[in-house]
Each structure stands twice: as structure tokens, then as C-alpha cells.
Design a protein around this motif. Structure first.
Motif, PDB file in Angstrom:
ATOM      1  N   MET A  42       0.820  -1.222   0.000  1.00 48.18           N
ATOM      2  CA  MET A  42       0.000   0.000   0.000  1.00 48.18           C
ATOM      3  C   MET A  42       0.846   1.261   0.000  1.00 48.18           C
ATOM      4  O   MET A  42       1.961   1.277   0.479  1.00 48.18           O
ATOM      5  N   ARG A  43       0.276   2.319  -0.521  1.00 43.18           N
ATOM      6  CA  ARG A  43       0.895   3.647  -0.476  1.00 43.18           C
ATOM      7  C   ARG A  43       0.360   4.327   0.789  1.00 43.18           C
ATOM      8  O   ARG A  43      -0.787   4.770   0.830  1.00 43.18           O
ATOM      9  N   LEU A  44       1.212   4.394   1.815  1.00 46.11           N
ATOM     10  CA  LEU A  44       0.813   4.889   3.127  1.00 46.11           C
ATOM     11  C   LEU A  44       1.699   6.051   3.572  1.00 46.11           C
ATOM     12  O   LEU A  44       2.079   6.152   4.742  1.00 46.11           O
ATOM     13  N   LYS A  45       2.011   6.930   2.641  1.00 45.36           N
ATOM     14  CA  LYS A  45       2.851   8.085   2.968  1.00 45.36           C
ATOM     15  C   LYS A  45       2.183   8.913   4.050  1.00 45.36           C
ATOM     16  O   LYS A  45       0.988   9.197   3.979  1.00 45.36           O
ATOM     17  N   LYS A  46       2.982   9.265   5.062  1.00 44.80           N
ATOM     18  CA  LYS A  46       2.532  10.088   6.193  1.00 44.80           C
ATOM     19  C   LYS A  46       1.357   9.466   6.954  1.00 44.80           C
ATOM     20  O   LYS A  46       0.590  10.156   7.624  1.00 44.80           O
ATOM     21  N   GLN A  47       1.221   8.155   6.842  1.00 44.55           N
ATOM     22  CA  GLN A  47       0.169   7.434   7.555  1.00 44.55           C
ATOM     23  C   GLN A  47       0.379   7.572   9.059  1.00 44.55           C
ATOM     24  O   GLN A  47       1.501   7.521   9.534  1.00 44.55           O
ATOM     25  N   ARG A  48      -0.700   7.732   9.818  1.00 42.11           N
ATOM     26  CA  ARG A  48      -0.623   7.873  11.276  1.00 42.11           C
ATOM     27  C   ARG A  48      -1.225   6.650  11.963  1.00 42.11           C
ATOM     28  O   ARG A  48      -2.389   6.324  11.734  1.00 42.11           O
ATOM     29  N   PHE A  49      -0.392   6.026  12.786  1.00 45.34           N
ATOM     30  CA  PHE A  49      -0.842   4.964  13.672  1.00 45.34           C
ATOM     31  C   PHE A  49      -0.507   5.455  15.080  1.00 45.34           C
ATOM     32  O   PHE A  49       0.663   5.650  15.407  1.00 45.34           O
ATOM     33  N   VAL A  50      -1.504   5.696  15.908  1.00 51.66           N
ATOM     34  CA  VAL A  50      -1.290   6.243  17.245  1.00 51.66           C
ATOM     35  C   VAL A  50      -1.813   5.253  18.285  1.00 51.66           C
ATOM     36  O   VAL A  50      -2.996   4.876  18.248  1.00 51.66           O
ATOM     37  N   ARG A  51      -0.940   4.812  19.172  1.00 52.85           N
ATOM     38  CA  ARG A  51      -1.264   3.861  20.247  1.00 52.85           C
ATOM     39  C   ARG A  51      -1.970   2.608  19.713  1.00 52.85           C
ATOM     40  O   ARG A  51      -2.926   2.122  20.314  1.00 52.85           O
ATOM     41  N   CYS A  52      -1.499   2.102  18.603  1.00 53.61           N
ATOM     42  CA  CYS A  52      -2.103   0.907  18.006  1.00 53.61           C
ATOM     43  C   CYS A  52      -1.263  -0.326  18.300  1.00 53.61           C
ATOM     44  O   CYS A  52      -0.051  -0.259  18.436  1.00 53.61           O
TER      45      CYS A  52
ATOM     46  N   GLY B  51       6.475  -4.370   1.176  1.00 55.11           N
ATOM     47  CA  GLY B  51       6.340  -3.606  -0.057  1.00 55.11           C
ATOM     48  C   GLY B  51       5.569  -2.306   0.076  1.00 55.11           C
ATOM     49  O   GLY B  51       5.281  -1.649  -0.919  1.00 55.11           O
ATOM     50  N   ALA B  52       5.241  -1.892   1.292  1.00 59.11           N
ATOM     51  CA  ALA B  52       4.451  -0.670   1.484  1.00 59.11           C
ATOM     52  C   ALA B  52       5.337   0.578   1.419  1.00 59.11           C
ATOM     53  O   ALA B  52       6.503   0.542   1.773  1.00 59.11           O
ATOM     54  N   ASP B  53       4.756   1.660   0.967  1.00 60.38           N
ATOM     55  CA  ASP B  53       5.420   2.959   0.969  1.00 60.38           C
ATOM     56  C   ASP B  53       4.962   3.681   2.232  1.00 60.38           C
ATOM     57  O   ASP B  53       3.850   4.194   2.294  1.00 60.38           O
ATOM     58  N   LEU B  54       5.819   3.686   3.238  1.00 59.85           N
ATOM     59  CA  LEU B  54       5.524   4.289   4.533  1.00 59.85           C
ATOM     60  C   LEU B  54       6.385   5.531   4.775  1.00 59.85           C
ATOM     61  O   LEU B  54       6.701   5.856   5.917  1.00 59.85           O
ATOM     62  N   GLU B  55       6.732   6.211   3.708  1.00 53.97           N
ATOM     63  CA  GLU B  55       7.566   7.402   3.846  1.00 53.97           C
ATOM     64  C   GLU B  55       6.860   8.426   4.745  1.00 53.97           C
ATOM     65  O   GLU B  55       5.709   8.787   4.513  1.00 53.97           O
ATOM     66  N   GLY B  56       7.565   8.853   5.802  1.00 46.46           N
ATOM     67  CA  GLY B  56       7.008   9.847   6.715  1.00 46.46           C
ATOM     68  C   GLY B  56       5.910   9.325   7.626  1.00 46.46           C
ATOM     69  O   GLY B  56       5.261  10.106   8.313  1.00 46.46           O
ATOM     70  N   ALA B  57       5.703   8.011   7.668  1.00 39.47           N
ATOM     71  CA  ALA B  57       4.653   7.434   8.524  1.00 39.47           C
ATOM     72  C   ALA B  57       5.015   7.601   9.998  1.00 39.47           C
ATOM     73  O   ALA B  57       6.187   7.669  10.368  1.00 39.47           O
ATOM     74  N   LEU B  58       4.001   7.672  10.843  1.00 38.71           N
ATOM     75  CA  LEU B  58       4.188   7.814  12.274  1.00 38.71           C
ATOM     76  C   LEU B  58       3.629   6.584  12.985  1.00 38.71           C
ATOM     77  O   LEU B  58       2.466   6.217  12.778  1.00 38.71           O
ATOM     78  N   PHE B  59       4.478   5.949  13.781  1.00 34.95           N
ATOM     79  CA  PHE B  59       4.069   4.828  14.619  1.00 34.95           C
ATOM     80  C   PHE B  59       4.224   5.295  16.068  1.00 34.95           C
ATOM     81  O   PHE B  59       5.199   4.997  16.740  1.00 34.95           O
ATOM     82  N   ASP B  60       3.283   6.081  16.549  1.00 36.54           N
ATOM     83  CA  ASP B  60       3.363   6.703  17.865  1.00 36.54           C
ATOM     84  C   ASP B  60       2.836   5.760  18.940  1.00 36.54           C
ATOM     85  O   ASP B  60       1.650   5.423  18.952  1.00 36.54           O
ATOM     86  N   GLU B  61       3.736   5.306  19.812  1.00 36.54           N
ATOM     87  CA  GLU B  61       3.396   4.399  20.904  1.00 36.54           C
ATOM     88  C   GLU B  61       2.703   3.132  20.402  1.00 36.54           C
ATOM     89  O   GLU B  61       1.740   2.648  21.004  1.00 36.54           O
TER      90      GLU B  61
END
Length: 188
Positions: free
Chosen positions: A103-113, A122-132
Motif C-alpha cells: 500500500m501507499r501509506l505516505k505520512k500514515q498515522r498509527f497512534v497507540r495501536c 512492499g508498502a510505501d511508509l515514507e514519513g509514517a508515524l508509529f506513535d506508541e
């Protein structure tokens, strides 16, 4: 003139086809979608709060400006969704075994997940946030992770050479776990 938001509360859609195919500005609260057939449905500016969407079928579903909050998404195959203008945020969700591969998940936000054993291959996670986030057992292979933020995430471990990680952010405890697979010891 914009229509009034629609609230669905404590509805049971489990193992069924949804009654409509298009949902705009809707809030689903405490709804059960376990195994529901969401194929081809369109969700625009919708919120899912305290819902169970485990093993729902997402084939060709459209998600645009959707928020999942405090919801269960076990085994959710988001990679089957319509990729056109896909945008969703996840806050305090349980997403074990979710499929986000390719998936194309640029700047995707995952918060407390909790994303244990989720597949991001194979995902595009450029700039993604994995917060907590808990990423124990999550698969990151051939991913674009440049500028991704893992600084407050836990449990991640992946092959640095199998991903693009330039300018990705990690915490000291996290980098220890990341380098452990290479037999590298980081002293405090």
C-alpha cells in the motif's frame, strides 16, 4: 448544503452485507462488523469508534478521510481496498495480523495501536508515524521507510538492508532491538 451526520450505534452488521454501498459523514459507534461484507462500499469522512471490524472483507472498498478509534481490526486486509485517494487514521486500535502490504501509506498515522504480526511488505511508509505502537512480529520487507518515525514504537525488528530507511527516527531502546538481530550490542 451539507447533510446532517448519521449515527449508527450498537448496530450488528456481523457476517452480513451492509444495507447501503455509500456512507458519507457517518459515525459508527460500538458496532459489530465481525466478518461483514464491505466489498465495494464507500466510506467518506466517516468515523468508526469502539467497533469490531475483525475479518471484515474490504475488497474494493473506498476509505476517504476515515478515522478508526478504539476499534478492533484483527486480520483486516486493507491491501484489498480501492487505493484511489485512500486515507485513514488509526488511533488506539488493535490491528494484529492486518494486511497493509503493497500500500501507499505516505505520512500514515498509527497512534497507540497494536500491530502485532501486521504485514507491511512492499508498502510505501515514507514519513509514517508509529506513535506508541506495538509492532511485535510486524513484517517490514522491501518497504519505503524514509522519514518514518518509530521513536516511541516498541517491538519492531526488521532487516535494515531490505528496506529504505534514510532519515527514519528510532529511540535508543528501539535501535537496540533493531540491531540485536545483527549481533550488535549497544551500550548505555
Amino acid at each position: 448544503m451539507k447533510a446532517e451526520p448519521i449515527l449508527f450505534e450498537k448496530e450488528r452488521f456481523a457476517a452480513k452485507r451492509l444495507p447501503r454501498e455509500e456512507y458519507i459523514d457517518c459515525t459508527f459507534r460500538h458496532c459489530d462488523f465481525t466478518g461483514a461484507d464491505l466489498r465495494g462500499c464507500s466510506f467518506v469522512e466517516c468515523r468508526f469508534e469502539h467497533c469490531d471490524l475483525s475479518t471484515a472483507r474490504w475488497t474494493n472498498a473506498t476509505l476517504r478521510d476515515v478515522l478508526f478509534s478504539d476499534s478492533k481490526l484483527l486480520g483486516a486486509a486493507f491491501c484489498d481496498c480501492n487505493p484511489f485517494l485512500w486515507s485513514a487514521d488509526f488511533e488506539a486500535c488493535r490491528m494484529d495480523f492486518a494486511l497493509l502490504n503493497g500500500m501507499r501509506l505516505k505520512k500514515q498515522r498509527f497512534v497507540r495501536c497494536r500491530l502485532q504480526h501486521a504485514d507491511f511488505s512492499g508498502a510505501d511508509l515514507e514519513g509514517a508515524l508509529f506513535d506508541e505502537c506495538d509492532l511485535s512480529g510486524a513484517v517490514f520487507e522491501n518497504c519505503m521507510l524514509e522519514k518514518a518515525d518509530f521513536s516511541t514504537a516498541l517491538g519492531y525488528s526488521f532487516d535494515l538492508s531490505a528496506n529504505r530507511i534514510r532519515k527514519a527516527r528510532f529511540s535508543l531502546p528501539g535501535i537496540r532491538e533493531l540491531l540485536e538481530r545483527y549481533g550488535i550490542v549497544v551500550e548505555p
